[in-house]
Design an enzyme around this catalytic site. Structure first.
Site, short mmCIF file in Angstrom:
data_model
loop_
_atom_site.label_atom_id
_atom_site.label_comp_id
_atom_site.label_asym_id
_atom_site.label_seq_id
_atom_site.Cartn_x
_atom_site.Cartn_y
_atom_site.Cartn_z
N GLY A 247 0.76 -1.24 0.00
CA GLY A 247 0.00 0.00 0.00
C GLY A 247 0.79 1.28 0.00
O GLY A 247 0.22 2.36 -0.19
N GLU A 281 3.81 -6.78 1.85
CA GLU A 281 3.41 -7.20 0.50
C GLU A 281 3.36 -6.02 -0.46
O GLU A 281 2.31 -5.68 -0.97
CB GLU A 281 1.99 -7.80 0.55
CG GLU A 281 1.76 -8.89 1.55
CD GLU A 281 0.27 -9.20 1.75
OE1 GLU A 281 -0.59 -8.40 1.36
OE2 GLU A 281 -0.02 -10.27 2.31
N GLY A 283 3.61 -3.73 -3.78
CA GLY A 283 3.55 -3.87 -5.23
C GLY A 283 3.99 -2.56 -5.88
O GLY A 283 5.12 -2.43 -6.36
N TYR A 324 -9.48 5.54 -12.40
CA TYR A 324 -9.40 6.26 -11.13
C TYR A 324 -9.20 7.76 -11.34
O TYR A 324 -8.86 8.45 -10.38
CB TYR A 324 -8.21 5.82 -10.28
CG TYR A 324 -7.92 4.36 -10.15
CD1 TYR A 324 -8.86 3.49 -9.57
CD2 TYR A 324 -6.70 3.84 -10.53
CE1 TYR A 324 -8.55 2.15 -9.39
CE2 TYR A 324 -6.39 2.50 -10.35
CZ TYR A 324 -7.33 1.66 -9.78
OH TYR A 324 -7.01 0.34 -9.60
N CYS A 351 -12.66 4.16 -28.77
CA CYS A 351 -13.94 4.86 -28.89
C CYS A 351 -14.66 4.94 -27.57
O CYS A 351 -15.66 4.25 -27.34
CB CYS A 351 -14.79 4.16 -29.95
SG CYS A 351 -13.98 4.27 -31.54
N GLU A 352 -14.14 5.74 -26.66
CA GLU A 352 -14.73 6.03 -25.36
C GLU A 352 -14.28 7.43 -25.00
O GLU A 352 -13.10 7.75 -25.15
CB GLU A 352 -14.17 5.10 -24.27
CG GLU A 352 -14.44 3.63 -24.42
CD GLU A 352 -15.83 3.22 -23.93
OE1 GLU A 352 -16.48 3.99 -23.19
OE2 GLU A 352 -16.26 2.13 -24.32
N TYR A 379 0.50 -1.63 -12.18
CA TYR A 379 -0.91 -1.57 -12.60
C TYR A 379 -1.06 -0.91 -13.98
O TYR A 379 -2.04 -0.23 -14.25
CB TYR A 379 -1.77 -0.87 -11.53
CG TYR A 379 -1.60 -1.49 -10.17
CD1 TYR A 379 -2.13 -2.75 -9.92
CD2 TYR A 379 -0.85 -0.87 -9.17
CE1 TYR A 379 -1.94 -3.36 -8.68
CE2 TYR A 379 -0.65 -1.47 -7.94
CZ TYR A 379 -1.21 -2.72 -7.71
OH TYR A 379 -1.01 -3.33 -6.49
C1 LIG Z 1 -2.71 -5.34 -4.29
C2 LIG Z 1 -2.28 -5.92 -3.01
C3 LIG Z 1 -1.06 -5.56 -2.45
C4 LIG Z 1 -0.12 -4.55 -3.07
O1 LIG Z 1 -0.61 -3.26 -2.95
P1 LIG Z 1 0.31 -2.01 -3.42
O2 LIG Z 1 -0.55 -0.85 -3.14
O3 LIG Z 1 0.58 -2.19 -4.86
O4 LIG Z 1 1.55 -2.04 -2.60
C5 LIG Z 1 -0.69 -6.18 -1.27
N1 LIG Z 1 -1.49 -7.08 -0.65
C6 LIG Z 1 -2.69 -7.44 -1.17
C7 LIG Z 1 -3.53 -8.42 -0.46
C8 LIG Z 1 -3.13 -6.86 -2.35
O5 LIG Z 1 -4.32 -7.20 -2.85
#
Ligand SMILES: *Cc1c(COP(=O)(O)O)cnc(C)c1O
Length: 426
Positions: A247, A281, A283, A324, A351-352, A379
Site C-alpha cells: 500500500g 506485500e 507492489g 481512477y 472509442c470512449e 498496474y
Molecule cells: C494489491 C495488493 C497488495 C499490493 O498493494 P500495493 O498498493 O501495490 O503495494 C498487497 N497485498 C494485497 C492483499 C493486495 O491485494
C-alpha cells in the site's frame, strides 16, 4: 538538480535533450520495438527493493512482492533473485511465479474468491500461507486439505477498519469493504483452525489500501493488529507471522511519498518485543516509478479552443486515468524548442470519451513525436486489455545502456485465433 527532482522516476533524466532511462535513450527503444511500449528500469527496481530491505532486513521479516502490480516473468525473476517472496491473488499468478523460478513456499495467497482448483494447486505446490478472507473459505480449504491428506497453512486477512484516505476503489480495509474478515470473525476462525487437523495457523495478515501517502493509517492498523495478536496469545493462539500488507504510495504528480525504510522501521517499532516475524506485500512502491509507457503522437487535432494530442497508446494499455482519474506525468521524449507549446488533452484512439491518458497538458509536440507517460510500472500492463481489438503493448527491460524485449507486442491475428466464426442457424 538531480534527475529525481525533474521527474518522479529515479533513473530517468534528460541528456542532450533526449529522455534517457538509466543510460538508454528512449528514442532507441521506440526505434527497436515500436510504440506503444512499456519500458522498465532494472536499476530503479533494485533501488526500490534496497529501501525495503533496509527497513526490513531478512532477520526482521520477509518481503512478498505483490504480483498483480507487474507480473512479467522477467520482473518476477528479478524479484526471486533479489530474495523476495510473492503475494498472489489467483492461481494464474501462482503459475507465473513458478514459471519465473519463484519458490512456492515464499508465496502468500490473498483474494476473496479462491476457487477449488486454486486451493488444490496451492496445496500441491506447498505455498507459505493462505490469507483466508472468510469463514466459508476456511471451511473449503480445510475440506480440500483433509481430502488430500495435507495440512494447509493459514492466516486470516483481517480488516482493521481504518480509513486509508486514498481513492475509494483502492481502499480495502474499511468495515464495508469486501476484503478480509472482522476481528470478531477471525477470533472464531482461529479457534476453528486450531482444532482442525488439516489446518495449521501461521499468522495474521492485513492490507488496508493502496497509494497511501501518509503512514498514520498504516500505524493505526498495525497497533490494532498488535492488540489483536496479544489477545490471541492470551487465549493460547500463538502466531508466527504478522503480515502488514502493501500500500505504500509513490509520487505520480506532487505527492510527498513516504520514506519506505523509515516507514518500515516505524512499523517494526509497533511490534517491538513481540516474537512474531513481520512480513509486507508491496507492489506499486517496488515497480511503479521504475516504468513508463512510451507512445507516439499520431495527430495534433485542433478544434477552435480545444487541442487533442491523439497518441497511439490508449486506455486499454493504461487504464488508471480512465478508471481512477489517476494522474500520470506526460513528457516529450525529445525537446522541441522550436515547437509552440499548446495545452490540450492526451487521448488514445479508443472509442470512449473516458479514453484519455492526461487532460489539460501543456506540450510542445507535433505529430510523429514520442511521449513518455511516467510512473506506469505498476498496474499498467497488468490492467491492460484488448478492447477495440488492440494488441497489448511490447515490454522492454533496460539495464544501463542495454535493453531487452521481455514480452513482444501481441500479434493482431492472435487476438481472435481461438474464436469460432459460427454460421448462423439455418
Ligand atoms: C494489491 C495488493 C497488495 C499490493 O498493494 P500495493 O498498493 O501495490 O503495494 C498487497 N497485498 C494485497 C492483499 C493486495 O491485494
Amino acid at each position: 538538480m538531480t534527475p529525481s527532482d525533474l521527474f518522479p522516476m529515479p533513473t530517468l533524466s534528460r541528456r542532450n535533450g533526449t529522455l534517457t532511462l538509466e543510460t538508454t535513450p528512449l528514442t532507441a527503444i521506440a526505434e527497436s520495438y515500436g510504440t506503444p511500449c512499456y519500458v522498465y528500469s532494472e536499476a530503479a527496481i533494485r533501488a526500490a527493493w534496497a529501501a525495503y530491505r533496509e527497513g526490513l532486513p531478512p532477520e526482521a521479516g520477509t518481503i512478498h512482492y505483490a504480483v498483480k502490480a507487474n507480473s512479467n516473468l522477467s520482473i518476477l525473476r528479478l524479484f526471486a533473485e533479489l530474495g523476495a517472496g510473492f503475494d498472489i491473488v489467483s492461481g494464474g499468478e501462482l503459475e507465473r511465479v513458478v514459471a519465473a523460478g519463484g519458490k512456492p513456499e515464499t508465496v502468500v495467497f490473498s483474494g476473496v474468491g479462491k476457487a477449488v482448483w486454486e486451493i488444490e494447486r496451492a496445496l500441491e505446490l506447498g505455498i507459505g500461507a493462505f490469507h483466508v478472507e472468510s469463514l466459508p473459505e476456511l471451511e473449503r480449504i480445510a475440506t480440500i486439505a483433509q481430502a488430500h491428506g495435507v495440512t494447509a497453512p493459514i492466516s486470516f486477512r483481517v480488516n482493521p477498519d481504518v480509513d486509508p484516505k486514498t481513492h475509494p476503489y483502492i481502499a480495502t480495509g474499511l468495515a464495508r469493504s469486501k476484503f478480509g474478515v472482522t476481528l470478531d470473525e477471525a477470533r472464531i476462525g482461529y479457534r476453528q483452525a486450531m482444532d482442525h487437523p488439516a489446518l495449521s495457523v501461521v499468522g495474521v495478515a492485513c492490507h488496508i489500501g493502496s497509494q497511501l501517502i501518509d503512514d498514520a493509517p498504516l500505524i493505526e492498523a498495525a497497533e490494532r493488529i498488535r492488540r489483536f495478536v496479544e489477545e490471541l496469545a492470551d487465549e493460547g493462539i500463538r502466531l508466527t507471522t504478522i503480515d502488514l500488507g502493501g500500500g505504500i504510495g509513490i509520487r505520480y504528480r506532487d505527492e510527498s511519498p513516504l520514506d519506505v525504510a523509515q516507514t518500515l522501521r516505524r512499523l517494526r517499532a509497533v511490534f517491538a518485543g513481540r516474537p512474531e516475524r513481520l512480513a509486507v506485500e508491496p507492489g506499486r512502491s517496488l515497480v511503479g516509478a521504475a516504468g513508463l509507457l512510451l507512445t507516439r503522437v499520431e495527430y495534433v487535432k485542433i478544434r477552435d479552443d480545444h487541442t487533442f494530442f491523439v497518441v497511439d497508446a490508449a486506455m486499454n494499455d493504461l487504464m488508471r486515468p480512465a478508471l481512477y482519474e489517476a494522474w500520470h506525468e506526460i513528457v516529450p521524449v525529445v525537446d522541441r524548442p522550436e515547437c509552440l507549446p499548446r495545452t490540450g488533452d492526451v487521448v488514445g484512439p479508443v472509442c470512449e470519451t473516458g479514453d484519455f491518458l492526461g487532460l489539460g497538458r501543456t506540450l510542445a509536440v507535433a505529430a510523429g513525436d514520442l511521449l513518455a507517460v511516467l510512473c506506469a510500472g505498476a498496474y499498467g500492463m497488468t490492467m491492460s486489455s484488448n478492447y477495440n481489438t488492440r494488441p497489448r503493448a511490447a515490454e522492454v527491460l533496460v539495464r544501463d545502456s542495454s535493453h531487452q524485449l521481455i514480452r513482444p507486442r501481441e500479434k493482431r491475428e492472435q487476438l481472435w485465433a481461438d474464436e469460432f466464426a459460427l454460421l448462423p442457424n439455418a
